[in-house]
Write a protein that holds these residues in place. Structure first.
Motif, PDB file in Angstrom:
ATOM      1  N   UNK A   1       0.858  -1.174   0.000  1.00 31.00           N
ATOM      2  CA  UNK A   1       0.000   0.000   0.000  1.00 31.00           C
ATOM      3  C   UNK A   1       0.896   1.226   0.000  1.00 31.00           C
ATOM      4  N   UNK A   2       0.626   2.143  -0.922  1.00 32.88           N
ATOM      5  CA  UNK A   2       1.450   3.346  -1.002  1.00 32.88           C
ATOM      6  C   UNK A   2       0.650   4.544  -0.556  1.00 32.88           C
ATOM      7  N   UNK A   3       1.368   5.466   0.052  1.00 30.39           N
ATOM      8  CA  UNK A   3       0.685   6.683   0.451  1.00 30.39           C
ATOM      9  C   UNK A   3       1.552   7.496   1.371  1.00 30.39           C
ATOM     10  N   UNK A   4       0.975   8.555   1.883  1.00 33.78           N
ATOM     11  CA  UNK A   4       1.731   9.397   2.791  1.00 33.78           C
ATOM     12  C   UNK A   4       1.135   9.240   4.176  1.00 33.78           C
ATOM     13  N   UNK A   5       1.984   9.037   5.148  1.00 39.81           N
ATOM     14  CA  UNK A   5       1.495   8.908   6.515  1.00 39.81           C
ATOM     15  C   UNK A   5       1.040  10.263   7.036  1.00 39.81           C
TER      16      UNK A   5
ATOM     17  N   UNK B   1       8.985   4.579   9.093  1.00 42.38           N
ATOM     18  CA  UNK B   1       8.312   5.641   8.351  1.00 42.38           C
ATOM     19  C   UNK B   1       7.492   6.444   9.340  1.00 42.38           C
ATOM     20  N   UNK B   2       7.577   7.746   9.232  1.00 44.19           N
ATOM     21  CA  UNK B   2       6.861   8.596  10.192  1.00 44.19           C
ATOM     22  C   UNK B   2       5.888   9.502   9.457  1.00 44.19           C
ATOM     23  N   UNK B   3       5.078  10.139  10.212  1.00 45.53           N
ATOM     24  CA  UNK B   3       4.106  11.054   9.609  1.00 45.53           C
ATOM     25  C   UNK B   3       4.845  12.035   8.711  1.00 45.53           C
ATOM     26  N   UNK B   4       4.318  12.213   7.516  1.00 43.44           N
ATOM     27  CA  UNK B   4       4.966  13.097   6.564  1.00 43.44           C
ATOM     28  C   UNK B   4       5.725  12.341   5.496  1.00 43.44           C
ATOM     29  N   UNK B   5       6.075  11.103   5.781  1.00 43.69           N
ATOM     30  CA  UNK B   5       6.823  10.309   4.800  1.00 43.69           C
ATOM     31  C   UNK B   5       5.883   9.691   3.765  1.00 43.69           C
ATOM     32  N   UNK B   6       6.384   9.615   2.579  1.00 42.26           N
ATOM     33  CA  UNK B   6       5.632   9.020   1.488  1.00 42.26           C
ATOM     34  C   UNK B   6       6.267   7.672   1.188  1.00 42.26           C
ATOM     35  N   UNK B   7       5.565   6.604   1.527  1.00 42.47           N
ATOM     36  CA  UNK B   7       6.200   5.284   1.435  1.00 42.47           C
ATOM     37  C   UNK B   7       5.304   4.240   0.794  1.00 42.47           C
ATOM     38  N   UNK B   8       5.929   3.122   0.488  1.00 40.16           N
ATOM     39  CA  UNK B   8       5.182   1.956   0.032  1.00 40.16           C
ATOM     40  C   UNK B   8       5.335   0.910   1.130  1.00 40.16           C
ATOM     41  N   UNK B   9       4.245   0.475   1.685  1.00 38.55           N
ATOM     42  CA  UNK B   9       4.296  -0.471   2.792  1.00 38.55           C
ATOM     43  C   UNK B   9       3.899  -1.853   2.302  1.00 38.55           C
TER      44      UNK B   9
END
Lengths: 646, 371
Positions: free
Chosen positions: A465-469, A504-512
């Motif tokens: 799942x990709x997105x920004x936290x 990954x923290x809030x503000x990071x754009x990641x693929x989980x």
């Protein structure tokens, strides 16, 4: 914490000047008396689950292995006896109250303790009235030491004297909360119950905290928007190339391919527009994500489509933005076309940005080479766009104006070499402007919330799942829950900018990459959250919106397209609650016939399918909404109340 | 609808012998028959016959006349069920016994009403002249969601397929699967013998992609009807793939030309005029029963828009009220459109309370009338 940097600004106040008082709200938010979360423990195989880090500890342990939190809270003198009403006011006070109190009414009490991050040691398994939520291991038991099974609305016992806990008398009187059932201890995980969470009790763990030494750069999510063909993708491609993110070899390849298709001028844009369809038509259709680093930020670039038909995609991209670059084509005729109220996208994009609470905007006046780097042209554009942005409530001080030419590489990453430009322009170049953008504060200490932008399925069946936290943090092994389905799983790995990362923290754009979840349950538009703090899922919402200029009247029964974070649904207006005075927020007329342009109003919508959403006061990212119809954005606002859980 | 015999007085009692020929006719019948009427038709019933000691149950075909208590329309099954008590002397079925009559296509029936009001007569006439050939089929789509309509009413279930983001692997495959699903529905519902023209509408470029796919598939699978009629396929822009965008598609000039004189086009135009009026001169348009009544009292109604559902759902008194309404609007020189709630325009009007009006002159007093 204010989401977008500047503390004293009203976050989104297009005509909603004083009533929203977002920042004050937000401060209260932190201290808000969220109901103490109920501890869910497993009564199976002698394991108990830590309420904080969700790690399964052995029965024999009294303290959580991972986070060191004591299992059983020590009942002590509760210094903070406080009859706070539930922050989730589902039984709505009248719109007048809501608005005039700035949604502050429920947030009282000594909440300073909540924000105390240092106090990690003391027990605070706050027990609240039941929830009946179980993690994927749990078989049923809500442990008996949990709170006194009072009537479901009642709050539970006090907890430790660490003064973190407030005795909250949870007045969950709404029907929705009546669904959060005390009795149902064996709820299936599919039930999307509104959990009584006490976000204040969610203690962020040490690993979540930003380690200042290791990473000096802050995260910045930058959206690039503007009318179609203004040069967004080309600008992005150029920027990436200049900063070394695209190798010379790759660039040659793009150039060659583009030329062979007769689209030589699109070579740079092809770095972002990867699909055959986009290249063939010469436009961006979905948001392209790229990464680069400036002196102060890890920048995530969100290259958005400018075409009118793809505004929904642009909205999905802009939801992640902390700041934005508004690209304007300076050439004669093009600027005017883009700026046109009905046919151009410049205005709509700018309004959408404002709707998302973006305050810092870099206006990049592109294609200056075509107008001979004329100062007059630049000033003209600045004047027109400036006054428009001002009318949208963008503050002059948070706007930066950069004349540049992506094609000729003028004023992008260094001062212009072209004398026609440098003769009158001594301001910062684009990269410098990006650097001077302030990265907003992040809600790292709140429970995890990540709206899912994208789902990738690898051939091996791996789901990511990709997105920004938007809030919280995750790392490998963290337990997460996917909404709206309610499925739970664990994080297998994280990837940021095509590289693995550990946290990954809030503000990071990641693929989980997720493990233990049925791939079909993960969809774009869904939300990843902490298993103990599920996000609300609803079909019926109360919204406070501003009807935009040029919008067709909204009647009872009007059908619109509803957008919230990455989700969109067909919606019907089921009730026009009231028209509001833009200055005071007071209801000027109850049950109006229709809503016309430039009016502020409160209304209720019913969605075709449920979406994951939160009230604005709960979560800004999940509470901002856009309503579109007939190819235009007609209204934007926030969720004030969730009327009905699905 | 075939009207085999008419025998009634306007606003008086009477009967009519009818036969429904297509599903629209069943819909008209559904609107015609109200509780209190009686319907006579051939039907089958399980009858218990006692012969000495044994009880035999047989299914008999007999003619019954039923005093209507309830009417149900099963759209998907194409059946109209009329529940009521038997009023025809019969050796097998006692008087007063409950029976459920099924009216299907091509089955004659006799409808007796106490009052044939103007609305009923209108409906009957409409049914008689109704041309069942749907000239137009519309495939309204967006990525991952599509629905086929035949001149305004949807056919078949909406086609939904989950499609991941464009940039990721699996997009092409998912898109292809989606298109295949749509092609399947297309082949099932679009009959080029009946349909004059097909419109494929979507925002963005989905329609072009689908069109390309459709033609290729037709070639590959030898779907003659499609290959031969590809000139009858029109591509039109839509603002979204959701139902409510259908009206916009039908208003497109290219499409308007095709459906010019059909009832559907009249409805679409009337509704569109209503919205335009609201935008241009909000006090010359109103909706909602109370507001429309107020406007009527002021003799201000130029055009009345009302759904047949309103007539259907109301009790006798209300129905009379609406019928009188329609009549008096016409008498004052206005126009009245009765929208069929089977069509998307009718559905849309129903969402907006089901009754709306365009006025001859502005009525600022509308603000004070509650919705």
């Amino acid at each position: 914490m204010p989401r977008k940097g500047f503390s004293n600004f009203d976050d989104y106040d297009d005509g909603f000047d004083d009533d929203y008082d977002y920042d004050v709200d937000v401060e209260e938010d932190e201290h808000e008396a969220d109901e103490p979360k109920e501890e869910v423990v497993i009564a199976k195989r002698g394991l108990w689950r830590c309420a904080i880090c969700t790690y399964d500890n052995d029965e024999s342990m009294h303290v959580c292995d991972i986070c060191g939190v004591i299992r059983h809270p020590v009942p002590g003198g509760n210094k903070t006896i406080n009859n706070n009403t539930a922050p989730f006011k589902f039984d709505a006070p009248s719109p007048d109250d809501l608005v005039s109190n700035g949604l502050k009414s429920s947030r009282t009490g000594p909440k300073d303790s909540m924000k105390n991050k240092e106090k990690q040691d003391s027990a605070e398994h706050n027990q609240t009235s039941s929830q009946g939520r179980h993690d994927n291991v749990g078989v049923g038991g809500i442990q008996s030491f949990k709170s006194l099974p009072k009537a479901k609305a009642d709050k539970s016992k006090e907890t430790s004297s660490s003064s973190k806990n407030m005795e909250v008398s949870e007045s969950l009187t709404s029907t929705m909360n009546n669904m959060s059932l005390t009795g149902e201890t064996e709820t299936s995980r599919d039930v999307k119950i509104r959990s009584a969470k006490s976000k204040s009790n969610h203690k962020p763990e040490e690993w979540m905290m930003l380690d200042k030494e290791s990473d000096a750069l802050s995260q910045l999510n930058l959206a690039i928007v503007g009318h179609v063909d203004s040069g967004k993708s080309t600008l992005s491609g150029r920027l990436l190339h200049l900063l070394g993110r695209i190798s010379q070899k790759q660039m040659h390849k793009f150039e060659k391919e583009a030329k062979s298709q007769g689209k030589g001028s699109f070579a740079y844009a092809w770095a972002l527009d990867e699909s055959a369809e986009e290249r063939e038509r010469g436009i961006t259709m979905t948001v392209a994500v790229a990464y680069f680093n400036s002196k102060r930020h890890h920048v995530v670039l969100l290259d958005s489509p400018g075409h009118k038909d793809f505004v929904p995609n642009m909205i999905a991209g802009a939801t992640q933005a902390d700041a934005a670059i508004l690209v304007i084509d300076a050439s004669i005729g093009a600027f005017e076309a883009g700026f046109d109220n009905l046919k151009g996208q410049t205005r709509e994009h700018a309004r959408v940005l404002r709707g998302f609470g973006v305050e810092q905007v870099i206006v990049a006046v592109n294609k200056m080479d075509i107008v001979g780097y004329s100062k007059e042209r630049f000033e003209l554009i600045k004047q027109h766009v400036g006054s428009f942005l001002h009318s949208c409530r963008f503050k002059e001080s948070s706007l930066t104006w950069i004349p540049l030419s992506a094609m000729e590489n003028q004023n992008l990453v260094s001062a212009p070499s072209e004398s026609r430009l440098s003769s009158w322009y001594q301001g910062p170049c684009l990269l410098d402007a990006v650097d001077s953008v302030k990265s907003p504060d992040r809600d790292i200490s709140k429970p995890l919330l990540m709206p899912i932008c994208d789902v990738v399925r690898s051939s091996s069946g791996q789901v990511s799942a990709c997105g920004k936290l938007e809030a919280g943090a995750v790392r490998s092994g963290s337990k997460v829950m996917v909404m709206p389905s309610g499925d739970q799983g664990t994080v297998k790995s994280l990837e940021r900018d095509s590289q693995g990362c550990s946290i990954a923290r809030a503000g990071d754009n990641v693929a989980i990459a997720l493990q233990g979840i049925d791939a079909n349950q993960v969809m774009a538009g869904g939300v990843l959250c902490h298993p103990d703090y599920p996000v609300s899922v609803a079909t019926r919402l109360e919204l406070m919106v501003l009807v935009l200029e040029g919008a067709t009247p909204i009647l009872l029964g009007s059908q619109l397209e509803f957008h919230v974070h990455h989700a969109k649904e067909a919606a019907t207006v089921v009730k026009l609650v009231a028209m509001l005075d833009p200055k005071t927020g007071e209801a000027t007329k109850k049950s109006p016939r229709c809503l016309t342009a430039k009016q502020s109003a409160m209304l209720e919508v019913s969605l075709q399918y449920p979406v994951c959403v939160e009230t604005f006061s709960e979560s800004r990212a999940l509470g901002r909404v856009f309503l579109r119809s007939s190819g235009r954005t007609v209204a934007m606002g926030k969720v004030t109340r969730i009327i009905q859980d699905s | 609808m075939r009207i085999l015999r008419r025998d009634f007085v306007r606003d008086g009692p009477g009967s009519a012998k009818l036969m429904a020929e297509d599903s629209d006719d069943l819909w008209f019948t559904y609107n015609l028959i109200a509780p209190g009427d009686s319907v006579m038709a051939v039907t089958s019933r399980k009858v218990l016959r006692e012969r000495g000691n044994s009880k035999l149950s047989e299914r008999l075909t007999l003619k019954l006349e039923v005093q209507v208590e309830e009417v149900n329309y099963d759209k998907d099954g194409g059946v109209l069920r009329i529940l009521g008590t038997n009023i025809l002397e019969n050796e097998h079925v006692p008087l007063g016994a409950y029976h459920s009559l099924e009216l299907v296509l091509k089955r004659r029936f006799l409808l007796r009403k106490k009052i044939w009001d103007s609305l009923a007569i209108d409906t009957l006439n409409q049914a008689k002249h109704h041309n069942s050939s749907s000239d137009l089929a519309v495939v309204l789509m967006q990525e991952g969601h599509a629905q086929i309509f035949l001149v305004g009413k949807s056919v078949g279930a909406p086609i939904e397929t989950s499609i991941p983001n464009r940039k990721h692997a699996g997009y092409e495959a998912a898109l292809k699967k989606f298109f295949e699903n749509v092609v399947r529905a297309f082949v099932k519902h679009v009959d080029f013998n009946v349909v004059r023209c097909v419109v494929i509408a979507s925002p963005g470029f989905t329609k072009d992609q689908f069109h390309r796919h459709l033609l290729l598939e037709a070639e590959r699978r030898q779907l003659k009807p499609i290959t031969e009629n590809k000139s009858r396929i029109l591509l039109v822009h839509a603002n979204s793939g959701y139902r409510h965008s259908l009206g916009e598609v039908l208003s497109d000039p290219k499409v308007m030309k095709m459906i010019q004189d059909t009832k559907a086009s009249k409805e679409v135009n009337a509704l569109r005029d209503f919205f335009t009026m609201f935008e241009k001169d909000p006090y010359r348009a109103c909706y909602g029963p109370k507001q429309v009544e107020f406007a009527h009292e002021q003799k201000a109604i130029q055009t009345l828009l009302i759904t047949d559902e309103l007539f259907k759902n109301s009790d006798v008194k209300e129905r009379k009220k609406y019928v009188d309404f329609v009549e008096s609007v016409k008498k004052l020189g206005g126009e009245a459109f009765i929208f069929s709630s089977m069509h998307v325009s009718g559905e849309q009007l129903a969402m907006h309370t089901g009754i709306a009006a365009l006025l001859r002159f502005p009525l600022p007093g509308l603000d004070d009338v509650e919705m």
